[in-house]
Write a protein that holds these residues in place. Structure first.
Motif: not given
Length: 429
Positions: A196-197, A223-234, A394-397, A404-409
């Motif tokens: 994320f960082r 928001v874009a960073a956290l969304d990117t991490v989740k897309r790779i993870y998913d 991040q773990t919860s998201y 959404s990443a926006q809601a998480a952040l």
């Protein structure tokens, strides 16, 4: 100034024909850790050859010990500090905020703008708050993708064609299909926020604003960073692994890509089995959008001079040599893989050398030129608080806890506000 515990003393070095840079004398003691301490020992030999009246000693205390003893010493007035202390950039503002009088302002010792301008802005942001130069930039962590050439080749993937994170996801699917026992990448999802960082920094976002007066963790770049991490993870392309597990995966040949600061070059090269020589390569990190930024930083340290030092001139002369010359910086790069912050280091002949382990690739020509493009990111005294919040969010998201990443952040920003008392920055339009 002598430190309290027995130092790793470096004998006085002399090289015939080298002129003294200054007429200096005395003893300079330094606290540091691990390979950072070893690199300072190596560069001290060249410094003492030019300044035979000065003896430099380095104590390898370990990272946590240096941090804890600096806090304790500064709280007690600073009298127990060595002449020079090592401090990590993202933790540095903890010291400047609580104990500003514990460290010398380097501007009064010769750290003028001409010298300071030789370092990228992102390295200076946390070290010079309020116009006071508390420390001088040391090593940095320009982010790069370290990849297995053979795994990518088996999948027909050209790393130079990976320009966006969408490209990375598409490439990862091919790599894993062609190499069934290999995962595309890994992240310490259970104990760190590294991915994320790195991506947030690439997008010009961090936990806090550039002036350290507001919380920005829920701004668009983050928001874009956290969304990117989740897309790779998913997509099934990222598995959780801590530092040791990543090294084990590297050596076992079960991971295709590791994203880290440039200092990871030495970690891979020094731990890989012999048969992996020539199988690794490096390429620039992808961006969120086509044509977007592709530079970020993870890690890096600085050196500060204690206000209580009775050898300030000699201590700063060492800083100028070790950190402000290609000779000093490239010595540490060559011997221990510490990535220079000095911008001119990219022009040193060593930075252009093809490296055998990396398949003859001149990897530093890929990594070092990104330094001027890295956005500053203030750690502030509250970095640890914000990072702890983000780890949980991040773990919860990733596990579906937010829509959404926006809601998480947004939730993370609210929590950081409660802990720090800083306001959440207005939303960017």
């Amino acid at each position: 100034m002598r430190a309290a515990t027995a130092p790793l003393a470096i004998g006085l070095a002399s090289v015939a024909g080298l002129a003294q840079a200054q007429d200096l004398s005395g003893e300079v003691s330094i606290w540091s850790w691990n390979v950072a301490a070893s690199s300072l020992e190596a560069v001290a030999e060249g410094f003492m050859a030019q300044n035979p009246g000065v003896t430099v000693t380095v104590e390898d205390l370990g990272n946590d010990q240096v941090f804890d003893r600096m806090l304790a010493s500064c709280a007690a007035g600073g009298g127990d500090l060595p002449d020079i202390v090592s401090v990590e950039n993202h933790e540095s503002e903890i010291f400047w905020a609580q104990f500003p009088d514990c460290f010398a302002d380097l501007r009064g010792l010769g750290y003028d703008e001409e010298l300071a301008s030789q370092f990228p802005a992102f390295k200076r942001a946390e070290l010079e708050p309020g116009g006071v130069a508390y420390a001088m930039p040391w090593d940095s962590g320009p982010v790069a993708m370290f990849y297995r050439r053979d795994f990518y080749e088996a999948a027909g993937v050209d790393p130079e064609a990976i320009a966006t994170w969408d490209d990375f996801i598409a490439a990862g699917q091919k790599v894993q299909e062609a190499n069934p026992d290999v995962t595309m990448t890994q992240a310490d999802l259970n104990g760190d926020t590294e991915w994320f960082r790195m991506i947030a920094n690439e997008q010009g976002c961090g936990y806090f604003s550039d002036d350290a007066q507001a919380i920005t963790i829920n701004q668009p770049g983050c928001v874009a960073a956290l969304d990117t991490v989740k897309r790779i993870y998913d997509a099934g392309l990222m598995t959780a692994a801590n530092w040791d597990e990543k090294i084990q995966s590297n050596t076992a040949g079960t991971v295709a890509t590791q994203m880290y600061g440039g200092w990871y070059e030495g970690s891979i090269r020094s731990t890989a089995p012999e048969d992996q020589a020539g199988r690794w390569g490096v390429y620039r990190m992808p961006s969120v959008t086509a044509g977007g930024p592709r530079a970020a930083n993870l890690g890096g340290s600085a050196l500060a001079v204690a206000s209580s030092s009775d050898a300030k001139e000699a201590a700063f002369a060492f800083l100028r040599y070790a950190l402000g010359t290609n000779e000093g910086q490239v010595t540490m790069l060559r011997e221990y893989g510490l990535v220079p912050s000095l911008l001119t280091a990219v022009d040193d002949p060593y930075a252009a050398e093809p490296l055998e382990f990396w398949g003859g690739q001149p990897v530093w020509q890929v990594i070092l030129p990104t330094l001027p493009d890295i956005s500053p990111s203030r750690g502030t005294p509250f970095f640890g608080d914000a990072d702890s919040v983000l780890q949980t969010v991040q773990t919860s998201y990733l596990n579906g806890g937010y829509e959404s990443a926006q809601a998480a952040l947004d939730d993370a920003a609210g929590q950081v506000e409660l802990v720090t008392g800083l306001p959440v920055a207005a939303a960017q339009q």
